[in-house]
Design a protein around this motif. Structure first.
Motif, mmCIF file in Angstrom:
data_model
loop_
_atom_site.group_PDB
_atom_site.id
_atom_site.type_symbol
_atom_site.label_atom_id
_atom_site.label_comp_id
_atom_site.label_asym_id
_atom_site.label_seq_id
_atom_site.Cartn_x
_atom_site.Cartn_y
_atom_site.Cartn_z
ATOM 1 N N ILE A 136 0.856 -1.191 0.000
ATOM 2 C CA ILE A 136 0.000 0.000 0.000
ATOM 3 C C ILE A 136 0.892 1.241 0.000
ATOM 4 O O ILE A 136 1.643 1.475 0.947
ATOM 5 C CB ILE A 136 -0.902 -0.002 1.254
ATOM 6 N N PHE A 137 0.803 2.012 -1.067
ATOM 7 C CA PHE A 137 1.635 3.201 -1.186
ATOM 8 C C PHE A 137 0.799 4.432 -0.843
ATOM 9 O O PHE A 137 -0.293 4.603 -1.388
ATOM 10 C CB PHE A 137 2.161 3.357 -2.618
ATOM 11 N N ILE A 138 1.314 5.249 0.042
ATOM 12 C CA ILE A 138 0.648 6.507 0.357
ATOM 13 C C ILE A 138 1.395 7.577 -0.444
ATOM 14 O O ILE A 138 2.534 7.928 -0.121
ATOM 15 C CB ILE A 138 0.699 6.812 1.868
ATOM 16 N N THR A 139 0.760 8.022 -1.503
ATOM 17 C CA THR A 139 1.479 8.843 -2.484
ATOM 18 C C THR A 139 0.949 10.280 -2.523
ATOM 19 O O THR A 139 0.027 10.637 -1.794
ATOM 20 C CB THR A 139 1.346 8.259 -3.908
ATOM 21 N N SER A 140 1.550 11.045 -3.393
ATOM 22 C CA SER A 140 1.070 12.416 -3.613
ATOM 23 C C SER A 140 1.257 12.720 -5.096
ATOM 24 O O SER A 140 1.779 11.897 -5.846
ATOM 25 C CB SER A 140 1.891 13.385 -2.768
ATOM 26 N N ARG A 141 0.877 13.914 -5.475
ATOM 27 C CA ARG A 141 1.099 14.321 -6.857
ATOM 28 C C ARG A 141 2.574 14.171 -7.197
ATOM 29 O O ARG A 141 3.419 14.240 -6.314
ATOM 30 C CB ARG A 141 0.699 15.784 -7.047
ATOM 31 N N SER A 142 2.907 13.989 -8.436
ATOM 32 C CA SER A 142 4.293 13.881 -8.937
ATOM 33 C C SER A 142 4.991 12.587 -8.506
ATOM 34 O O SER A 142 6.197 12.480 -8.569
ATOM 35 C CB SER A 142 5.144 15.095 -8.548
ATOM 36 N N LYS A 143 4.226 11.597 -8.041
ATOM 37 C CA LYS A 143 4.839 10.318 -7.667
ATOM 38 C C LYS A 143 4.400 9.199 -8.613
ATOM 39 O O LYS A 143 4.455 8.024 -8.268
ATOM 40 C CB LYS A 143 4.463 9.958 -6.224
ATOM 41 N N ASN A 144 3.907 9.602 -9.802
ATOM 42 C CA ASN A 144 3.348 8.588 -10.701
ATOM 43 C C ASN A 144 4.372 7.562 -11.161
ATOM 44 O O ASN A 144 4.025 6.437 -11.510
ATOM 45 C CB ASN A 144 2.705 9.254 -11.924
#
Ligand code: G1P
Length: 293
Positions: free
Chosen positions: A55-63
């Motif tokens: 499970i990755f908790i990501t944000s913008r620019s982490k595609n």
């Protein structure tokens, strides 16, 4: 019946400002140590521990992280057509079989505790792992998280990976206090986020490896902003300690602080010296270099 650790949380929403300009357009977790991105080492460590849901908790620019763990059809077709079987295997190995990848956007960067709490809907009522990819651990064997899962299975308590650090550096870590013991693990009495050396209860630091019981989620809901104005996982764990045993575990292996430039360089050198294809030539080069410096 006791529940197994099958899910891991990878908080990857941070901005990685310490590595600017490298991280202007690239997620810091995609920086490579020798030939693999940091996040792949962390995922491989989780897989080796028997974990099957990442499970990755990501944000913008982490595609790029999402792309990295997706099937790369065009590349695969190209390599197949050219009969490049070894490269094809390397490519396919990035996505281990029977592993699910889940991506959750953390809309606001409110801190590590907040990032972990974003995983609650996917984790539910199970123990789970947390791996911070910029702490790399090399144990030459099953991996740090597998060691921790074995301890969790035996004790059924939360487990934090810890190591001794330079007492001058306590301000960079969660620091724990434990009773003296001859064992590799001990129940945590106190945990505090980033204390100044003068205030630190010890020099035993939490590195980016955790196994937590789901009770942490209720605690994190009530955790206010702590060090650096952020919702700290450490503060949630301090609250958890009131109800449950949390073990500090001094893992086997070497930790590389890939969140710092020096630690990242050291990791590259030492991992290159372990790399089957590179180690001979690279160590010969280092010996020559050593004569010049
Ligand atoms: C985080 C945690 C800290 C822990 C550290 C390990 O801090 O908040 O308790 O010791 O990771 O790397 P960060 O390095 O994200 O500031």
């Amino acid at each position: 019946m006791s529940k197994k650790v099958t899910k891991a949380v990878f908080p990857v929403a941070g901005l990685g400002t310490r590595f600017l300009p490298a991280t202007k357009a690239i997620a810091k977790e995609m920086l490579t140590v020798v030939d693999k991105p940091l996040i792949q080492y962390a995922v491989e460590e989780a897989v080796a521990a028997g974990i099957d849901t990442m499970i990755f908790i990501t944000s913008r620019s982490k595609n790029a992280i999402m792309d990295h763990f997706d099937k790369a059809y065009e590349l695969e077709t190209e390599l197949e057509a050219k009969n490049k079987t070894e490269l094809l295997k390397i490519l396919k190995d990035t996505v281990p079989p029977n592993v699910s990848f889940v991506f959750i956007r953390q809309a606001e960067a409110l801190g590590l505790g907040h990032a972990v709490s974003c995983a609650r809907p996917v984790i539910g009522d199970e123990p789970f792992a947390v791996l911070l990819a910029d702490d790399m651990v090399e144990d030459g064997e099953r991996g740090c998280m597998a060691q921790m899962v074995a301890l969790y299975n035996e004790k059924q308590s939360s487990v934090l990976g810890v190591e001794r650090v330079n007492p001058a550096d306590t301000g960079s870590y969660g620091i724990v206090k434990t009773p003296d013991t001859a064992e590799k693990y001990a129940p945590i009495e106190v945990i505090v986020e980033k204390p100044k050396p003068a205030d630190a209860p010890s020099n035993l630091a939490v590195v980016g490896r955790y196994i937590l019981t789901p009770a942490i989620f209720d605690k994190l809901e009530h955790t206010g902003r702590g060090a650096g104005g952020e919702i700290q996982l450490t503060d949630g764990i301090a609250d958890l300690l009131k109800d449950e045993t949390v073990l500090a575990y001094e893992f086997e292996g070497t930790r590389y602080d890939c969140g710092s430039k020096l630690g990242f360089l050291i990791a590259n050198v030492e991992l290159a010296l372990l790399h089957p294809e590179l180690k001979d030539d690279f160590s010969a080069y280092l010996k020559e270099l050593n004569k010049k410096i």
